[in-house]
Design an enzyme around this catalytic site. Structure first.
Site, mmCIF file in Angstrom:
data_model
loop_
_atom_site.group_PDB
_atom_site.id
_atom_site.type_symbol
_atom_site.label_atom_id
_atom_site.label_comp_id
_atom_site.label_asym_id
_atom_site.label_seq_id
_atom_site.Cartn_x
_atom_site.Cartn_y
_atom_site.Cartn_z
ATOM 1 N N HIS A 1 34.418 38.812 47.078
ATOM 2 C CA HIS A 1 34.949 37.731 46.239
ATOM 3 C C HIS A 1 35.578 36.634 47.112
ATOM 4 O O HIS A 1 35.308 35.444 46.919
ATOM 5 C CB HIS A 1 35.974 38.272 45.247
ATOM 6 N N ASP B 1 41.775 38.998 34.311
ATOM 7 C CA ASP B 1 42.761 38.017 34.755
ATOM 8 C C ASP B 1 42.195 36.619 34.527
ATOM 9 O O ASP B 1 41.638 35.999 35.434
ATOM 10 C CB ASP B 1 43.071 38.263 36.235
ATOM 11 N N TYR C 1 46.745 24.063 42.820
ATOM 12 C CA TYR C 1 47.121 25.224 43.629
ATOM 13 C C TYR C 1 47.616 24.907 45.043
ATOM 14 O O TYR C 1 48.228 25.757 45.690
ATOM 15 C CB TYR C 1 45.991 26.254 43.657
#
Ligand code: MN
Length: 423
Positions: A141, A241, A252
């Site tokens: 990932h 999630d 972010y």
């Protein structure tokens, strides 16, 4: 071997073939019915064992957990009685429901008050979640995301193989399977523009994860080693999630995930104990470069848990978009917990720690639409002919997981969440 894990045990309660909940599982959850207030239950086949009824009828004497711990709308009170007490409880339940024991089996008057049909029950959020931490522990990932947003030749950031990277998430918006969510709104930068606009997220995504739930830890200032970590883990559940990729991308830097993540995370209602998962221990990947001593561990600490994600809507039945496995994690739970506490940070009963998106090595095993559609460049066709790059209003996302070998299947049930339009 823990006696309750013996694959040769059979229950006098009929268990359908391929059930997630054989007598070797006995996961804990919180349920209610039209007549019964929320309380602690244990899944067995298609039934729920009402632990409050079991205790009130005198079957749980000589245990260290008083019955009033089961007359409770969360598991935290029960979990406060230590891992050993819960291990004894699980063993006692196993003994009561195994077909070679007549104690409860022959007391047929008690069966209807102790055994509840799952389809008559409503499942609740099983834990009062204290703190929620999200890790980022699947190498595939992290690599995929690094390829998409940075450089395929330099996909992993320099810290990734040295630190189980994580961030502190939001506990208040953790919800149980069956709870609908609304598409989040927020700031985002539209394609080919430079200034933010405000509106519903266009890039709503799931993240296929597993989570573990902790017991009370040590006092502030002390750490939990990789060798000790198992003693502080109650059990595991499936964890979706949710992510709003467009909101997340804009916000972010420099402090990490915020409103793109905090609107919801969905969990499955049954917490499978770490004890029940022991038969499915496997070794993890070789970690190179060698990790620092406090992150080294002995024995097999990864788990073989088969995972899948499906999407359904009013226009089509469930369509599987990913098949993965929890064994693909680079960092295991013991390392995550050791790292989390190495600075002296304390953990509490009911904390949830999620794995991070779990992606397997090949296409078809990726744990998010971001990766499955490769940032929207490879739309996925649904059974009704429509395409998905991300999740559409009206879609439900369903995650399932189970461990199995030739003798035994230990399952988690499912976490299913429907996405409604923005309010
Ligand atoms: Mn996550």
């Amino acid at each position: 071997m823990i006696a309750a894990n013996n694959p040769n045990l059979n229950s006098w309660v009929q268990i359908p073939e391929n059930s997630d909940f054989p007598i070797q599982n006995l996961p804990f959850g919180i349920f209610s019915t039209k007549k019964l207030s929320p309380r602690v239950g244990v899944a067995l086949g298609e039934k729920i064992i009402d632990l409050n009824a079991l205790g009130e009828l005198g079957y749980l004497k000589d245990l260290d957990i008083p019955t009033d711990a089961f007359r409770n709308s969360v598991l935290n009170n029960m979990m406060g009685h230590s891992k050993l007490a819960i291990r004894d409880l699980r063993q006692r339940i196993s003994d009561l429901f195994v077909d070679t024991n007549s104690e409860l089996q022959t007391n047929t008057d008690h069966h209807s008050s102790i055994l509840i049909e799952q389809h008559d029950a409503f499942m609740h959020l099983p834990i009062k979640v204290g703190d929620y931490t999200d890790f980022y522990s699947s190498e595939q990932h992290a690599y995929n995301v690094g390829c998409m947003f940075r450089d395929p030749n330099n996909a992993l950031l320099p810290n990734w193989k040295h630190i189980p990277v994580g961030y502190h998430g939001r506990a208040s918006s953790i919800i149980v399977s069956g709870t609908d969510i609304h598409r989040p709104k927020g700031q985002q930068i539209p394609p080919n523009e430079t200034q933010p606009v405000f509106g519903p997220s266009r890039l709503l995504d799931f993240e296929l994860e597993m989570a573990f739930i902790t017991f009370d830890g040590k006092p502030l200032g002390q750490n939990i080693s990789t060798a000790e970590a198992d003693d502080y883990i109650f059990g595991m559940c499936l964890f979706n999630d949710w992510s709003a990729r467009d909101i997340q991308k804009w916000e972010y830097v420099p402090l990490g995930p915020f409103l793109g993540k905090s609107f919801a995370s969905s969990i499955s209602p049954w917490i499978v104990t770490l004890d029940a998962l022991e038969p499915f221990r496997v070794s993890g990947p070789d970690q190179a470069p060698k990790v620092l001593p406090y992150l080294q561990y002995k024995e097999e600490k990864h788990l073989d848990i088969k995972l899948e994600v499906a999407i359904s809507s009013s226009d089509f039945d469930e369509h599987v978009v990913s098949r993965s496995n929890y064994k693909y994690m680079y960092w295991n739970m013991n390392q995550q917990l050791a790292h989390h506490t190495i600075n002296g940070c304390n953990i509490n009963c009911g904390d949830i720690m999620a794995s991070g998106t779990i992606s397997g090595p090949e296409e078809g095993s990726y744990g998010s639409m971001l990766e499955i559609s490769w940032k929207g460049t490879r739309p996925v066709r649904m059974p009704d002919g429509t395409e998905r790059k991300f999740i559409a209003d009206g879609d439900s996302v369903i995650m399932r997981g189970y461990s199995s070998n030739d003798k035994l299947r230990i399952g988690f049930g499912e976490v299913k969440t429907k996405v409604l339009p923005t309010i």
